[in-house]
Scaffold this motif. Structure first.
Motif, PDB file in Angstrom:
ATOM      1  N   THR A 132       0.858  -1.180   0.000  1.00 28.10           N
ATOM      2  CA  THR A 132       0.000   0.000   0.000  1.00 28.10           C
ATOM      3  C   THR A 132       0.894   1.230   0.000  1.00 28.10           C
ATOM      4  OG1 THR A 132      -1.805   1.207   1.063  1.00 28.10           O
ATOM      5  CG2 THR A 132      -0.287   0.045   2.531  1.00 28.10           C
ATOM      6  N   VAL A 133       0.499   2.231  -0.773  1.00 30.38           N
ATOM      7  CA  VAL A 133       1.303   3.439  -0.942  1.00 30.38           C
ATOM      8  C   VAL A 133       0.419   4.665  -0.793  1.00 30.38           C
ATOM      9  CG1 VAL A 133       2.844   4.732  -2.478  1.00 30.38           C
ATOM     10  CG2 VAL A 133       2.843   2.226  -2.549  1.00 30.38           C
ATOM     11  N   ALA A 134       0.851   5.613   0.041  1.00 30.77           N
ATOM     12  CA  ALA A 134       0.199   6.916   0.157  1.00 30.77           C
ATOM     13  C   ALA A 134       1.158   7.968  -0.373  1.00 30.77           C
ATOM     14  CB  ALA A 134      -0.172   7.212   1.608  1.00 30.77           C
ATOM     15  N   TYR A 135       0.609   9.095  -0.817  1.00 25.93           N
ATOM     16  CA  TYR A 135       1.423  10.136  -1.436  1.00 25.93           C
ATOM     17  C   TYR A 135       1.591  11.338  -0.509  1.00 25.93           C
ATOM     18  CZ  TYR A 135       0.826   7.405  -5.688  1.00 25.93           C
ATOM     19  OH  TYR A 135       0.837   6.396  -6.618  1.00 25.93           O
ATOM     20  N   SER A 136       2.819  11.884  -0.530  1.00 30.34           N
ATOM     21  CA  SER A 136       3.151  13.010   0.337  1.00 30.34           C
ATOM     22  C   SER A 136       4.010  14.005  -0.432  1.00 30.34           C
ATOM     23  CB  SER A 136       3.882  12.505   1.588  1.00 30.34           C
ATOM     24  OG  SER A 136       4.073  13.552   2.529  1.00 30.34           O
ATOM     25  N   TYR A 137       4.383  15.069   0.247  1.00 27.94           N
ATOM     26  CA  TYR A 137       5.231  16.096  -0.354  1.00 27.94           C
ATOM     27  C   TYR A 137       6.075  16.739   0.741  1.00 27.94           C
ATOM     28  CZ  TYR A 137       6.732  20.225  -2.950  1.00 27.94           C
ATOM     29  OH  TYR A 137       7.499  21.206  -3.549  1.00 27.94           O
TER      30      TYR A 137
END
Length: 396
Positions: free
Chosen positions: A219-224
């Motif tokens: 599972t992958v979540a996106y950030s900055y």
């Protein structure tokens, strides 16, 4: 009807179905041209209709021939009134996926709610059995906690002291000074509730409890993260606290998935023009300068290029998944190169209303913004009347 962009501040109130469709086709063609990825086969994308979420669905389907289920909260069209761009994007994606013989179904609703989760779990169980990749890419500013019923609203504010710096109105090109007052503790708590990792955990707990995760599921979540120029209002502000929580949550989820060989990651992505980033002071000016530098260096990427590289060179690389010292996948590596950031910092000091057209890429920013809504897309005749009501073939 003939559809034109209609603006309210930094929001476009209309979307063009043909332009959105062409945008999706362009992204699909890019993925096809890059060749096959030995990647996932059964993919759930939570926040699947725009930006990185849409790019993840396209890359999974047309890069790895994956079956995909997309979750989003979009507005359908009504006679004389356009749908939201994510609706048209999804309709176009599903049309192309079905023509290619790929499974693609979607659920339109509040992904934070228990109802949408249960509906999704039932669909996975009935159609796919298990999922081997879950992409978490929600960008909503509001969340109602399904446990308490309390509605939380995120805010974009600095912590501790007022923030003052330059920004640009990308419609007019005017560069001005902006000041943002600091947040309260309640602002921080609300922003973490909306944009942190709590809902991500709820999704993953529900999937695992229902035995819907395949062995070794990712599972992958996106950030900055971004540069020092923006950190006071972004990474060291309220949103930064939420991103800290999201990134810490990856370790929590990984521990929960250890018995099935699963793993959770946060991918730190590049600054790009999105509906959300356009409303963040300072960011449009930074992106305008960044685009100029990265295009001159030949390393500029949009959403689809970023996600294709993430899948090909990181998540499904034969040499394993590289991470930084905090366990994050860094696909913002080209943006954060020292030479790139040094050039942007020099241009930032020079940026004025008069100089920006020469030293920045405001036109590129504006084009990308309107592309989000299906406008200014090559090959589309915007003087032609089009049907505004478009159905999503696999909508459940």
């Amino acid at each position: 009807m003939i559809i034109e962009p209609r603006m309210r501040g930094f929001i476009c109130l209309t979307a063009h179905p043909k332009g959105c469709e062409q945008n999706v086709i362009n992204q699909i063609n890019y993925i096809k041209a890059k060749g096959k990825i030995d990647g996932p086969k059964r993919v759930l994308v939570i926040g699947a209709s725009t930006g990185f979420g849409l790019a993840s669905r396209i890359t999974s389907a047309f890069g790895s021939d994956a079956s995909t289920i997309g979750i989003f909260f979009e507005k359908p069209a009504a006679p004389g009134k356009t749908a939201s761009p994510g609706w048209y994007n999804t309709a176009a994606f599903e049309k192309q996926a079905h023509e290619a013989g790929l499974y693609a179904k979607s659920i339109n609703g509040d992904a934070f709610s228990n109802e949408v989760k249960e509906k999704t779990f039932a669909l996975i169980k009935e159609d796919l059995g298990q999922i081997d990749l879950v992409i978490y890419s929600l960008a909503s500013p509001v969340r109602t906690d399904p446990t308490t019923g309390i509605t939380h609203r995120s805010v974009l504010k600095p912590i501790g002291a007022p923030f003052k710096n330059k920004t640009v109105d990308f419609h007019t090109g005017n560069v001005t000074e902006i000041s943002i007052d600091p947040c309260t503790e309640q602002d921080i708590e609300n922003t973490v509730k909306v944009m942190g990792g709590e809902d991500w955990v709820m999704w993953m707990d529900g999937l695992k409890e229902a035995n819907l995760l395949a062995p070794n599921a990712l599972t992958v979540a996106y950030s900055y993260i971004g540069p020092a120029l923006t950190e006071a209002v972004y990474r060291k502000g309220t949103i930064g606290r939420a991103k800290d929580h999201l990134e810490a949550t990856a370790f929590t989820i990984s521990d929960k998935l250890a018995d099935i060989g699963g793993k959770a990651y946060v991918s730190v992505n590049k600054a790009l023009v999105t509906q959300a980033s356009s409303a963040i002071p300072v960011i449009p000016l930074y992106i305008s300068l960044l685009y100029k530098v990265m295009k001159e260096e030949g390393i500029h990427e949009g959403c689809i290029e970023q996600i294709q590289r993430l899948f090909q060179d990181r998540l499904y690389s034969t040499s394993g998944i590289p991470t930084d010292d905090k366990g994050r996948v860094r696909i913002d590596d080209w943006e954060m190169r020292e030479d790139v950031q040094a050039k942007v910092a020099v241009l930032w000091e020079e940026a004025t209303t008069e100089s920006l057209p020469a030293i920045g890429d405001l036109e590129g920013y504006k084009t990308d913004f309107f592309n989000l809504f299906g406008f200014k897309v090559g090959g589309i005749n915007y003087e032609e009347s089009v049907e505004e009501i478009v159905e999503i073939a696999g909508l459940q």
